[in-house]
Design a protein around this motif. Structure first.
Motif, short mmCIF file in Angstrom:
data_model
loop_
_atom_site.label_atom_id
_atom_site.label_comp_id
_atom_site.label_asym_id
_atom_site.label_seq_id
_atom_site.Cartn_x
_atom_site.Cartn_y
_atom_site.Cartn_z
N ILE A 78 0.84 -1.20 0.00
CA ILE A 78 0.00 0.00 0.00
C ILE A 78 0.87 1.25 0.00
O ILE A 78 0.58 2.23 -0.71
CB ILE A 78 -0.95 -0.01 1.21
CG1 ILE A 78 -2.04 -1.08 1.01
CG2 ILE A 78 -1.59 1.36 1.42
CD1 ILE A 78 -2.96 -1.24 2.21
N LEU A 100 0.54 3.96 -2.97
CA LEU A 100 0.09 5.31 -2.67
C LEU A 100 1.19 6.35 -2.89
O LEU A 100 0.91 7.48 -3.28
CB LEU A 100 -0.41 5.39 -1.23
CG LEU A 100 -1.69 4.62 -0.93
CD1 LEU A 100 -2.01 4.64 0.55
CD2 LEU A 100 -2.87 5.18 -1.73
N SER A 106 -10.20 10.13 0.75
CA SER A 106 -10.13 9.18 1.86
C SER A 106 -11.40 9.23 2.69
O SER A 106 -11.96 8.20 3.07
CB SER A 106 -8.90 9.49 2.73
OG SER A 106 -7.71 9.38 2.00
N ILE A 128 -6.88 4.95 -3.41
CA ILE A 128 -7.36 5.36 -2.08
C ILE A 128 -8.54 4.51 -1.65
O ILE A 128 -8.62 4.06 -0.49
CB ILE A 128 -7.72 6.85 -2.10
CG1 ILE A 128 -6.47 7.71 -2.29
CG2 ILE A 128 -8.45 7.24 -0.81
CD1 ILE A 128 -6.75 9.17 -2.51
N SER A 155 -7.31 1.09 -0.59
CA SER A 155 -6.40 1.11 0.56
C SER A 155 -7.11 1.44 1.86
O SER A 155 -6.76 0.91 2.93
CB SER A 155 -5.29 2.14 0.32
OG SER A 155 -4.53 1.81 -0.82
N ILE A 156 -8.12 2.30 1.81
CA ILE A 156 -8.77 2.76 3.02
C ILE A 156 -9.41 1.62 3.79
O ILE A 156 -9.45 1.60 5.02
CB ILE A 156 -9.84 3.84 2.68
CG1 ILE A 156 -10.20 4.66 3.92
CG2 ILE A 156 -11.08 3.21 2.08
CD1 ILE A 156 -9.26 5.76 4.20
N THR A 187 -3.48 5.68 4.95
CA THR A 187 -3.72 5.94 3.53
C THR A 187 -3.30 7.35 3.14
O THR A 187 -2.53 7.56 2.19
CB THR A 187 -5.19 5.72 3.19
OG1 THR A 187 -5.54 4.35 3.43
CG2 THR A 187 -5.47 6.04 1.72
#
Length: 288
Positions: free
Chosen positions: A22, A26, A46, A201, A204-205, A213
């Motif tokens: 991640i 990111l 996010s 995002i 990943s969140i 994130t």
């Protein structure tokens, strides 16, 4: 300390690998946001992802019957997170570009609206409220092998895309007017970048929470911006900083029994402070 970390590997290897994947993903797309001075858009996306997860939990609890199990699955939560993140990308990018309101005003509206609604939607659901608080606090414990392969593949594909389109991407980031003059469809490139940000995002969140994130999205890119003289090297420096800092943070977090996400963001913040001092020193010496 290193031996303790190695000993914990069989139990937490999925968490470590997902956290680093991640961070790599990111940090790559974060360069796109930082180079365009759209840092706060990452925070809005996010928060919009968190709203999507809250709405998905509400749908699963109050609307979808037990005969529709997909609406109660992690896949549905992730899909809603991605959808709302992409929606936030389109709103902050498209609407602000055609409306009288500034990017900052639209982005602030998305952030604040999403932040308030996500809590209100699950306020009467103890489990849902606990999940939203977990996302806001950030926790990457509990990652699965599927998460490892998924984020590794997405990071690899993102790196491949940026390598193939390197020159066109740099031209669009550095001089959109010149990019349009040479025939590039700048609206399409803006949509692609927004889609990359929204997808990265949104996915990943769900696994790492908002703090990790957003921290991995902007801090490595900001560090690279202060160290590098041009945008191009930032695509190499930012991922390197993110992964190395993540590795050190996970070792320290394991040794001192601290949350790995918060430790990573704290070390990245410290590294950014050092990068700011380095840049000021370089400017004072006439090196920049």
């Amino acid at each position: 300390m290193i031996q303790e970390f190695i000993s914990s590997w069989p139990l937490f290897q999925n968490t470590y690998l997902v956290g680093w994947s991640i961070a790599l993903l990111l940090s790559l797309v974060g360069v796109l946001a930082v180079a365009r001075d759209q840092i706060f858009i990452g925070a809005a996306m996010s928060q919009a992802s968190t709203l999507g997860i809250a709405l998905a939990m509400w749908i699963g609890a109050w609307i979808a019957p037990a005969t529709l199990p997909w609406f109660h699955s992690d896949e549905f939560l992730s899909a809603m997170a991605v959808a709302f993140s992409l929606g936030a990308a389109l709103i902050t990018g498209g609407w602000a570009a055609t409306d009288r309101e500034s990017h900052e005003a639209i982005t602030g509206w998305v952030f604040l609206g999403s932040a308030s609604l996500s809590i209100l939607i699950v306020s009467h659901s103890p489990h849902g409220l606990e999940e939203i608080h977990r996302l806001l606090a950030s926790s990457i414990i509990g990652a699965t092998r599927t998460d490892v392969w998924g984020f590794s593949a997405l990071a690899g594909l993102t790196a491949l895309f940026l390598a193939v389109t390197h020159r066109r991407t740099l031209l669009f980031l550095m001089d959109p007017a010149m990019a349009a003059a040479v025939g590039m469809h700048t609206g399409g490139w803006a949509a692609i970048i927004s889609a990359l940000l929204g997808l990265a995002i949104g996915l990943s969140i769900r696994s790492s929470g908002m703090l990790y994130t957003f921290g991995c999205l902007v801090l490595p890119a900001l560090i690279a911006k202060n160290v590098c003289r041009e945008v191009g090297p930032m695509f190499l420096v930012a991922p390197l900083v993110a992964v190395l800092t993540g590795a050190i943070a996970f070792v320290l977090a394991n040794h001192y029994d601290y949350p790995p996400a918060q430790m990573t963001v704290a070390l990245l913040s410290l590294a950014l402070t050092i990068a700011w001092l380095f840049r000021r020193l370089r400017q004072a010496n006439g090196m920049f």
